[in-house]
Design a protein around this motif. Structure first.
Motif, PDB file in Angstrom:
ATOM      1  N   ALA A 138    -123.004  20.777 -65.031  1.00 41.11           N
ATOM      2  CA  ALA A 138    -121.944  20.902 -63.752  1.00 41.11           C
ATOM      3  C   ALA A 138    -123.446  21.884 -62.152  1.00 41.11           C
ATOM      4  CB  ALA A 138    -120.768  21.922 -64.116  1.00 41.11           C
ATOM      5  N   ALA A 139    -123.308  21.431 -61.252  1.00 41.58           N
ATOM      6  CA  ALA A 139    -124.609  21.892 -60.471  1.00 41.58           C
ATOM      7  C   ALA A 139    -124.095  21.320 -59.255  1.00 41.58           C
ATOM      8  CB  ALA A 139    -126.124  21.855 -60.913  1.00 41.58           C
ATOM      9  N   LEU A 140    -124.287  21.661 -58.135  1.00 45.35           N
ATOM     10  CA  LEU A 140    -124.392  21.567 -56.232  1.00 45.35           C
ATOM     11  C   LEU A 140    -125.184  20.291 -56.070  1.00 45.35           C
ATOM     12  CD1 LEU A 140    -123.309  22.579 -53.469  1.00 45.35           C
ATOM     13  CD2 LEU A 140    -125.345  23.738 -53.716  1.00 45.35           C
ATOM     14  N   TYR A 141    -126.356  20.243 -56.477  1.00 41.58           N
ATOM     15  CA  TYR A 141    -126.630  19.232 -56.961  1.00 41.58           C
ATOM     16  C   TYR A 141    -128.184  19.138 -57.069  1.00 41.58           C
ATOM     17  CZ  TYR A 141    -130.357  21.254 -54.104  1.00 41.58           C
ATOM     18  OH  TYR A 141    -131.248  22.812 -53.536  1.00 41.58           O
ATOM     19  N   LEU A 168    -121.133  16.637 -62.575  1.00 43.01           N
ATOM     20  CA  LEU A 168    -120.347  16.632 -62.198  1.00 43.01           C
ATOM     21  C   LEU A 168    -121.343  17.816 -60.798  1.00 43.01           C
ATOM     22  CD1 LEU A 168    -117.785  17.635 -60.650  1.00 43.01           C
ATOM     23  CD2 LEU A 168    -117.405  19.467 -62.306  1.00 43.01           C
ATOM     24  N   LEU A 169    -121.142  17.613 -59.711  1.00 41.97           N
ATOM     25  CA  LEU A 169    -122.142  17.982 -58.811  1.00 41.97           C
ATOM     26  C   LEU A 169    -120.953  18.154 -57.418  1.00 41.97           C
ATOM     27  CD1 LEU A 169    -125.147  15.896 -59.071  1.00 41.97           C
ATOM     28  CD2 LEU A 169    -125.094  18.255 -59.702  1.00 41.97           C
ATOM     29  N   ASP A 170    -121.202  18.629 -56.485  1.00 37.92           N
ATOM     30  CA  ASP A 170    -120.926  18.711 -54.717  1.00 37.92           C
ATOM     31  C   ASP A 170    -121.112  17.160 -54.553  1.00 37.92           C
ATOM     32  OD1 ASP A 170    -119.325  19.807 -52.980  1.00 37.92           O
ATOM     33  OD2 ASP A 170    -121.047  19.621 -51.527  1.00 37.92           O
ATOM     34  N   CYS A 171    -119.830  16.615 -53.792  1.00 44.32           N
ATOM     35  CA  CYS A 171    -120.030  14.919 -53.245  1.00 44.32           C
ATOM     36  C   CYS A 171    -120.680  15.899 -51.597  1.00 44.32           C
ATOM     37  CB  CYS A 171    -118.550  14.702 -52.546  1.00 44.32           C
ATOM     38  SG  CYS A 171    -118.508  13.160 -51.696  1.00 44.32           S
ATOM     39  N   ILE A 201    -123.241   7.676 -70.127  1.00 43.94           N
ATOM     40  CA  ILE A 201    -123.078   8.135 -68.662  1.00 43.94           C
ATOM     41  C   ILE A 201    -122.008   8.332 -67.565  1.00 43.94           C
ATOM     42  CG2 ILE A 201    -124.924   9.377 -66.405  1.00 43.94           C
ATOM     43  CD1 ILE A 201    -127.133   8.534 -68.267  1.00 43.94           C
ATOM     44  N   THR A 202    -121.883   9.671 -67.158  1.00 39.68           N
ATOM     45  CA  THR A 202    -120.452   9.664 -65.917  1.00 39.68           C
ATOM     46  C   THR A 202    -120.954  10.638 -65.154  1.00 39.68           C
ATOM     47  OG1 THR A 202    -118.453   9.165 -67.685  1.00 39.68           O
ATOM     48  CG2 THR A 202    -118.502  10.018 -64.770  1.00 39.68           C
ATOM     49  N   VAL A 203    -120.957   9.953 -63.695  1.00 40.06           N
ATOM     50  CA  VAL A 203    -121.110  11.170 -62.521  1.00 40.06           C
ATOM     51  C   VAL A 203    -120.064  10.702 -61.485  1.00 40.06           C
ATOM     52  CG1 VAL A 203    -122.448  11.490 -60.847  1.00 40.06           C
ATOM     53  CG2 VAL A 203    -123.606  10.057 -62.603  1.00 40.06           C
ATOM     54  N   SER A 204    -119.831  12.613 -61.214  1.00 34.53           N
ATOM     55  CA  SER A 204    -118.534  12.631 -60.378  1.00 34.53           C
ATOM     56  C   SER A 204    -118.859  13.557 -59.691  1.00 34.53           C
ATOM     57  CB  SER A 204    -117.424  13.558 -61.460  1.00 34.53           C
ATOM     58  OG  SER A 204    -117.594  12.611 -62.626  1.00 34.53           O
ATOM     59  N   PHE A 205    -118.150  13.674 -58.288  1.00 37.73           N
ATOM     60  CA  PHE A 205    -118.565  14.136 -57.043  1.00 37.73           C
ATOM     61  C   PHE A 205    -117.375  15.255 -57.495  1.00 37.73           C
ATOM     62  CE2 PHE A 205    -122.053  11.108 -55.910  1.00 37.73           C
ATOM     63  CZ  PHE A 205    -123.125  11.431 -56.893  1.00 37.73           C
ATOM     64  N   TYR A 206    -116.971  16.023 -56.859  1.00 38.53           N
ATOM     65  CA  TYR A 206    -115.794  16.995 -56.065  1.00 38.53           C
ATOM     66  C   TYR A 206    -116.371  17.146 -54.784  1.00 38.53           C
ATOM     67  CZ  TYR A 206    -113.363  21.064 -54.787  1.00 38.53           C
ATOM     68  OH  TYR A 206    -112.256  21.240 -54.086  1.00 38.53           O
ATOM     69  N   LEU A 229    -117.706  23.705 -51.483  1.00 33.38           N
ATOM     70  CA  LEU A 229    -118.327  22.704 -52.177  1.00 33.38           C
ATOM     71  C   LEU A 229    -118.082  23.279 -53.653  1.00 33.38           C
ATOM     72  CD1 LEU A 229    -122.073  24.599 -50.903  1.00 33.38           C
ATOM     73  CD2 LEU A 229    -120.746  21.738 -50.381  1.00 33.38           C
ATOM     74  N   MET A 230    -118.552  22.307 -54.850  1.00 32.63           N
ATOM     75  CA  MET A 230    -118.888  22.248 -56.188  1.00 32.63           C
ATOM     76  C   MET A 230    -120.092  23.754 -56.571  1.00 32.63           C
ATOM     77  SD  MET A 230    -118.250  22.190 -59.004  1.00 32.63           S
ATOM     78  CE  MET A 230    -120.329  21.612 -59.214  1.00 32.63           C
TER      79      MET A 230
END
Length: 566
Positions: A138-141, A168-171, A201-206, A229-230
């Protein structure tokens, strides 16, 4: 001393019914006031928070703060089980945290602190390559230039077919392209991984629900990130957890100082943070390749969840329920887990807390205020000698503490040292466009608080230091607490929050409150703080009289207007 208090706030409601389904009300809004307050929140973006009925002012300083009485039978049972362990120092001072957050018992030997950005980067790669079953990031980017880090993930997935990776990153931040054509977005960087390993591998954008409608259309990239932001930074590798405030970009691996704490062989704690990533990801976009010939095209898809942009109201309601259920689930898990533990074996307690104001989750803020209350109240227990006051060190890379945090500090009978970035150590120093004025904005905010300290005659108890290391920037955040004049801290808070309005109102944050009696760990935490203070200068009235610290009038006006976005 009487510090003005905030006039609008949300009060916790505790259900009298002994029903597990009502447990989420501990983190909800008082139904009677919810419509009025939420309307104000949505229309004016006012600052709202959980508070107790008493506030930390001079006329009620001796009254206990944030009185949280567990109403649920499970919590009562839980208290009787754990109370024997926490009725001794240093835990007994902070036992109200048990009513706010789940907890995890560890030994100090399981926790290791890293000091430098290079150590952080090398540890990330090492942990990735050693992982066999799961990686949760989990990170901002992730910076587009971080090809080596992404290739390390590729190698790890290839060598273990059982390995699952979830990022998991910020969209907003992760779909924004750089200032040059070659500087593409993090989404483009990660797209080949998703295409190559679709089952692993899964990549999600909050995406924040606060950026919608005309605001979404008008605000350009980068500026729109000020809406929310996430911001969580946690890294799970099998049963190891690395917590930090650092982003995954070159500066954070070389010359941008942050904090880094590694928890080893801690399955329950890592399960919590893995579940946190999966839970947020459940209402976030998924990165998917398109069927077009051009490999650079991608799409963002949602699976059975309201869209945060086009269905923001429904998104808030649905996501808030999901997160409340997450908190309830882990609180109950801790109760059940405690029944099977020999508590005497452990010397460290971890309280993970989250802050998601757009979803009405304010656990981190409540916990931090509780810690500050405890620090403050110790000086009220007939302690006349200020040398015996507790010492607290509070730091943020962006000096914009909320009004409630500043009031706690100003009213406290304790010694505080606040560490902020000097203008030269601010990540926006000498940047292009309007962002070059951001260091001046933080200078203005810092000067305001320094003036408050002087106004209330607290200069001998509250000091401000600035981090200034040639060629380096400063991004660390956290709190350290030294009890009863002791030489080493017994408590520290580490995570992503900058303790400003943005962290409490707009962003998604996660922290860990660590309380320990382990001597070696306490020494290591003390050394971590000392390493940062090697490069600091004390702030005085003369600091703000220097020519290069004069803040232009337009910047002062703009700072007041966008204070919650800083």
């Amino acid at each position: 001393m009487n510090i003005p208090t905030i006039s609008e706030f949300i009060i916790l409601k505790f259900s009298q019914k002994r029903n597990v389904n009502n447990f989420s009300r501990y983190f909800s809004v008082n139904n009677k006031n919810s419509y009025k307050l939420l309307s104000l929140f949505n229309s004016k973006r006012i600052f709202t928070r959980f508070v107790s009925n008493t506030f930390n002012s001079s006329y009620n300083r001796n009254k206990p703060k944030h009185k949280l009485k567990p109403q649920h039978s499970l919590i009562s049972n839980f208290s009787s089980i754990i109370n024997e362990h926490i009725e001794k120092p240093p835990y007994n001072n902070f036992k109200d945290l048990l009513k706010i957050s789940p907890y995890f018992l560890l030994n100090g030997e399981q926790i290791r602190l890293l000091q430098e950005p290079k150590e952080f980067y090398e540890e990330l790669k090492s942990q990735i390559l050693a992982a066999k079953e799961r990686i949760f990031i989990a990170a901002l980017y992730i910076g587009y230039s971080e090809k080596e880090l992404v290739n390390t993930l590729r190698i790890a997935v290839k060598q273990s077919k059982q390995l699952k990776v979830h990022i998991l990153l910020d969209c907003l931040r992760s779909t924004r392209i750089g200032q040059t054509p070659s500087d593409k977005s993090p989404a483009y960087l990660l797209l080949p991984l998703v295409k190559e390993f679709p089952d692993q591998i899964t990549v999600s954008f909050y995406h924040t629900p606060d950026l919608t409608g005309i605001l979404k259309k008008l605000l350009p990239p980068r500026f729109n990130e000020g809406i929310g932001l996430m911001h969580i930074k946690s890294f799970v590798f099998d049963n190891n957890l690395l917590l930090s405030g650092a982003n995954l970009n070159r500066d954070y691996f070389t010359n941008r100082q942050d904090r880094y704490m590694l928890f080893e062989n801690a399955p329950s704690l890592t399960n919590y943070f893995a579940d946190l990533v999966e839970t947020i990801a459940s209402f976030s976009y998924k990165l998917r390749p398109t069927k077009l010939v051009d490999e650079d095209y991608f799409k963002l898809v949602l699976t059975k969840q309201p869209d945060p942009v086009t269905q923001s109201t429904l998104f808030r309601k649905n996501s808030s329920l999901i997160m409340n259920d997450f908190i309830k689930r882990w609180m109950i898990h801790c109760i059940e887990q405690t029944r099977n533990l020999s508590l005497q074996k452990y010397d460290t307690i971890i309280f993970p807390v989250i802050q998601m104001n757009p979803l009405n989750i304010k656990q981190d803020e409540l916990a931090t205020l509780t810690v500050l209350d405890v620090i403050s109240m110790q000086g009220n227990k007939n302690i006349v000698n200020e040398d015996k006051f507790w010492r607290a060190f509070f730091t943020s890379g962006y000096f914009n503490f909320t009004k409630s945090y500043k009031e706690k500090i100003l009213n406290a009978r304790a010694k505080f040292q606040l560490l902020a970035a000097s203008p030269e150590a601010n990540g926006f120093y000498n940047s292009k466009g309007v962002s070059k004025y951001i260091p001046q904005a933080y200078t203005f905010l810092e000067k305001q608080f320094h003036s408050n300290i002087c106004h209330y005659g607290k200069e001998h108890l509250i000091k401000i230091q600035e981090y200034k290391r040639p060629g380096w920037t400063y991004h660390a955040k956290g709190l350290w607490c030294y009890l009863n004049g002791e030489s080493w801290p017994s408590l520290t808070i580490i995570g992503s929050s900058n303790y400003g309005y943005r962290s409490t109102e707009r962003d998604l944050e996660a922290q860990a409150i660590l309380i320990t009696e382990n001597t070696q760990l306490r020494k290591a935490i003390h050394e971590e703080l000392g390493n940062m203070f090697k490069y600091t200068d004390e702030v005085t009235k003369e600091t703000f009289q220097q020519i290069d610290r004069k803040v232009p009038y337009p910047v002062r006006v703009a700072t007041r207007l966008i204070k919650t976005m800083l």
